[in-house]
Motif scaffolding. Structure first.
Motif, PDB file in Angstrom:
ATOM      1  N   HIS A 156     -11.658  -0.914 -13.600  1.00 16.72           N
ATOM      2  CA  HIS A 156     -11.870  -1.070 -11.986  1.00 16.72           C
ATOM      3  C   HIS A 156     -10.356  -0.865 -11.442  1.00 16.72           C
ATOM      4  O   HIS A 156      -9.530  -1.644 -11.680  1.00 16.72           O
ATOM      5  CB  HIS A 156     -12.270  -2.413 -11.772  1.00 16.72           C
ATOM      6  N   PHE A 157     -10.364  -0.002 -10.729  1.00  7.88           N
ATOM      7  CA  PHE A 157      -9.104   0.474  -9.960  1.00  7.88           C
ATOM      8  C   PHE A 157      -8.915  -0.181  -8.524  1.00  7.88           C
ATOM      9  O   PHE A 157      -9.830  -0.542  -7.812  1.00  7.88           O
ATOM     10  CB  PHE A 157      -8.948   2.087  -9.965  1.00  7.88           C
ATOM     11  N   GLY A 158      -7.477  -0.455  -8.351  1.00  7.57           N
ATOM     12  CA  GLY A 158      -7.069  -0.805  -7.045  1.00  7.57           C
ATOM     13  C   GLY A 158      -6.875   0.712  -5.992  1.00  7.57           C
ATOM     14  O   GLY A 158      -6.956   1.806  -6.452  1.00  7.57           O
ATOM     15  N   ASP A 159      -6.446   0.432  -4.854  1.00  9.27           N
ATOM     16  CA  ASP A 159      -6.233   1.379  -4.103  1.00  9.27           C
ATOM     17  C   ASP A 159      -5.001   2.103  -4.091  1.00  9.27           C
ATOM     18  O   ASP A 159      -4.620   3.195  -3.783  1.00  9.27           O
ATOM     19  CB  ASP A 159      -6.277   1.049  -2.385  1.00  9.27           C
ATOM     20  N   GLY A 160      -4.151   1.574  -5.087  1.00 16.21           N
ATOM     21  CA  GLY A 160      -2.686   2.309  -5.555  1.00 16.21           C
ATOM     22  C   GLY A 160      -1.614   1.914  -4.481  1.00 16.21           C
ATOM     23  O   GLY A 160      -1.948   1.495  -3.583  1.00 16.21           O
ATOM     24  N   THR A 161      -0.693   1.838  -4.803  1.00 13.70           N
ATOM     25  CA  THR A 161       0.828   1.926  -4.023  1.00 13.70           C
ATOM     26  C   THR A 161       1.425   3.536  -4.111  1.00 13.70           C
ATOM     27  O   THR A 161       1.611   3.944  -5.075  1.00 13.70           O
ATOM     28  CB  THR A 161       1.854   0.972  -4.497  1.00 13.70           C
ATOM     29  N   ARG A 162       1.405   3.869  -2.890  1.00 10.01           N
ATOM     30  CA  ARG A 162       2.127   5.181  -2.585  1.00 10.01           C
ATOM     31  C   ARG A 162       3.728   4.966  -2.461  1.00 10.01           C
ATOM     32  O   ARG A 162       4.120   4.400  -1.563  1.00 10.01           O
ATOM     33  CB  ARG A 162       1.566   5.878  -1.458  1.00 10.01           C
ATOM     34  N   LEU A 163       4.592   5.359  -3.456  1.00 12.61           N
ATOM     35  CA  LEU A 163       5.742   5.215  -3.535  1.00 12.61           C
ATOM     36  C   LEU A 163       6.568   6.543  -3.140  1.00 12.61           C
ATOM     37  O   LEU A 163       6.223   7.702  -3.727  1.00 12.61           O
ATOM     38  CB  LEU A 163       6.372   4.762  -4.651  1.00 12.61           C
ATOM     39  N   SER A 164       7.355   6.647  -2.198  1.00 15.65           N
ATOM     40  CA  SER A 164       8.143   7.845  -1.723  1.00 15.65           C
ATOM     41  C   SER A 164       9.496   7.423  -2.118  1.00 15.65           C
ATOM     42  O   SER A 164      10.056   6.528  -1.147  1.00 15.65           O
ATOM     43  CB  SER A 164       7.652   8.056  -0.351  1.00 15.65           C
ATOM     44  N   ILE A 165      10.361   8.442  -2.626  1.00 20.07           N
ATOM     45  CA  ILE A 165      11.794   8.180  -2.726  1.00 20.07           C
ATOM     46  C   ILE A 165      12.485   8.937  -1.884  1.00 20.07           C
ATOM     47  O   ILE A 165      12.369  10.343  -2.229  1.00 20.07           O
ATOM     48  CB  ILE A 165      12.281   8.045  -4.000  1.00 20.07           C
ATOM     49  N   LEU A 166      13.297   8.575  -0.854  1.00 26.29           N
ATOM     50  CA  LEU A 166      13.878   9.585  -0.014  1.00 26.29           C
ATOM     51  C   LEU A 166      15.173   9.995  -0.767  1.00 26.29           C
ATOM     52  O   LEU A 166      15.978   9.394  -1.679  1.00 26.29           O
ATOM     53  CB  LEU A 166      14.387   9.049   1.347  1.00 26.29           C
ATOM     54  N   SER A 214       0.832  -1.076  -0.027  1.00 26.35           N
ATOM     55  CA  SER A 214       0.292  -0.159  -0.180  1.00 26.35           C
ATOM     56  C   SER A 214       0.769   1.221   0.158  1.00 26.35           C
ATOM     57  O   SER A 214       0.617   2.241  -0.548  1.00 26.35           O
ATOM     58  CB  SER A 214      -0.670   0.040   1.368  1.00 26.35           C
ATOM     59  N   ASN A 215       1.801   1.349   0.562  1.00 31.18           N
ATOM     60  CA  ASN A 215       2.971   2.321   0.866  1.00 31.18           C
ATOM     61  C   ASN A 215       4.471   1.787   0.675  1.00 31.18           C
ATOM     62  O   ASN A 215       4.418   0.351   1.342  1.00 31.18           O
ATOM     63  CB  ASN A 215       2.665   3.018   2.149  1.00 31.18           C
ATOM     64  N   LYS A 216       5.095   2.409   0.136  1.00 31.55           N
ATOM     65  CA  LYS A 216       6.566   2.051  -0.059  1.00 31.55           C
ATOM     66  C   LYS A 216       7.532   3.191  -0.060  1.00 31.55           C
ATOM     67  O   LYS A 216       7.567   4.230  -0.597  1.00 31.55           O
ATOM     68  CB  LYS A 216       6.953   1.476  -1.201  1.00 31.55           C
ATOM     69  N   VAL A 217       8.313   3.216   1.185  1.00 32.50           N
ATOM     70  CA  VAL A 217       9.386   4.222   1.244  1.00 32.50           C
ATOM     71  C   VAL A 217      10.654   3.604   0.885  1.00 32.50           C
ATOM     72  O   VAL A 217      11.069   2.451   1.415  1.00 32.50           O
ATOM     73  CB  VAL A 217       9.222   4.856   2.594  1.00 32.50           C
ATOM     74  N   THR A 218      11.601   4.174   0.125  1.00 35.23           N
ATOM     75  CA  THR A 218      12.829   3.554  -0.541  1.00 35.23           C
ATOM     76  C   THR A 218      13.727   4.659  -0.620  1.00 35.23           C
ATOM     77  O   THR A 218      13.463   5.874  -1.003  1.00 35.23           O
ATOM     78  CB  THR A 218      12.465   2.643  -1.413  1.00 35.23           C
ATOM     79  N   GLU A 219      15.097   4.389  -0.563  1.00 36.35           N
ATOM     80  CA  GLU A 219      16.119   5.235  -0.828  1.00 36.35           C
ATOM     81  C   GLU A 219      16.379   5.358  -2.098  1.00 36.35           C
ATOM     82  O   GLU A 219      16.375   4.501  -3.149  1.00 36.35           O
ATOM     83  CB  GLU A 219      17.434   4.930   0.032  1.00 36.35           C
ATOM     84  N   LYS A 220      16.756   6.467  -2.763  1.00 37.03           N
ATOM     85  CA  LYS A 220      17.180   6.947  -4.123  1.00 37.03           C
ATOM     86  C   LYS A 220      18.192   5.819  -4.569  1.00 37.03           C
ATOM     87  O   LYS A 220      19.059   5.794  -3.846  1.00 37.03           O
ATOM     88  CB  LYS A 220      17.572   8.270  -4.215  1.00 37.03           C
TER      89      LYS A 220
END
Lengths: 115, 116
Positions: A105-115, A9-15
């Motif tokens: 029909h859509f899913g809820d998405g993945t929020r991707l955050s790149i630090l 659902s959410n993903k935080v990762t490094e550049k």
């Protein structure tokens, strides 16, 4: 499940890291679509699959982006060597067949955050 | 290339009243489909209503109706008897009828606030 399922659902990762986003479409839906939603660009089409085939990859923003679909079901969107501009919500959609009159029909998405 | 324009970044309406969201598009095609999608804070895009360009009759779905003006390339959404649950981002979208790529082209969205 009853709807399109996306993980994580959410993903935080490094550049510079690689990430994989997963989409599990509605059972029996042969068409699958990936979109990206970002503040600056709005909603952009990335790629679609008809079965396991991706006839049009023109929406992928760079060669760091790739996608595959196996068994006509689950799809994975991979981003290599992530950059900060890749931060966005990645939405997946499916439809029974690949036609314009078929609602996606859509899913809820993945929020991707790149630090 | 097709483009979709939503000129109202934000709109507000009082509960139980009516609001109209605007959408214009540009295409050289004569046959296509238009959609309104709703995106609440949960992020899931939900189809509200669909219009086929070759049909002159405006689509309706309960409290939601459209005003489709093909010559003007205009596709507005009317929400009657607004409810608190209608608060969301609304996107207008276009896809072709012919060809091979049925991707959706979206407008930038209109954020609808419903005031109690």
């Amino acid at each position: 499940g009853a709807g399109v399922s996306q993980s994580p659902s959410n993903k935080v990762t490094e550049k510079g890291k690689d990430v994989e986003l997963r989409c599990d479409p509605i059972s029996g839906h042969t068409a699958l679509y990936w979109y990206r939603q970002s503040l600056g660009q709005g909603l952009e089409f990335l790629i679609y699959f008809q079965g396991n085939s991706a006839p049009d990859k023109s929406g992928l923003p760079s060669d760091r982006f790739s996608a595959e679909r196996t068994g006509g079901s689950v799809s994975t969107l991979t981003i290599q060597r992530t950059q900060q501009e890749d931060s966005a919500v990645y939405l997946c959609a499916s439809s029974p067949i690949h036609r314009g009159n078929q609602p996606q029909h859509f899913g809820d998405g993945t929020r991707l955050s790149i630090l | 290339a097709q483009t979709v324009t939503q000129s109202q970044p934000e709109m507000s309406v009082q509960e139980a009243e009516t609001v109209t969201l605007s959408c214009t598009y540009d295409t050289s095609e004569s046959d296509y489909y238009l959609f309104w999608y709703k995106q609440p804070p949960s992020r899931q895009m939900i189809l509200v209503i669909r219009q086929e360009a070759y049909k002159q009759q405006n689509a309706t779905e309960n409290r939601f109706s459209v005003n489709f003006q093909k010559a003007a390339k205009s596709f507005s959404l009317k929400i009657s008897d607004s409810q608190l649950g209608d608060a969301a981002m609304y996107f207008c979208a276009y896809t072709q009828r012919g060809g091979s790529n049925y991707k959706l082209t979206f407008g930038k969205g209109t954020l609808l606030t419903v005031n109690p």
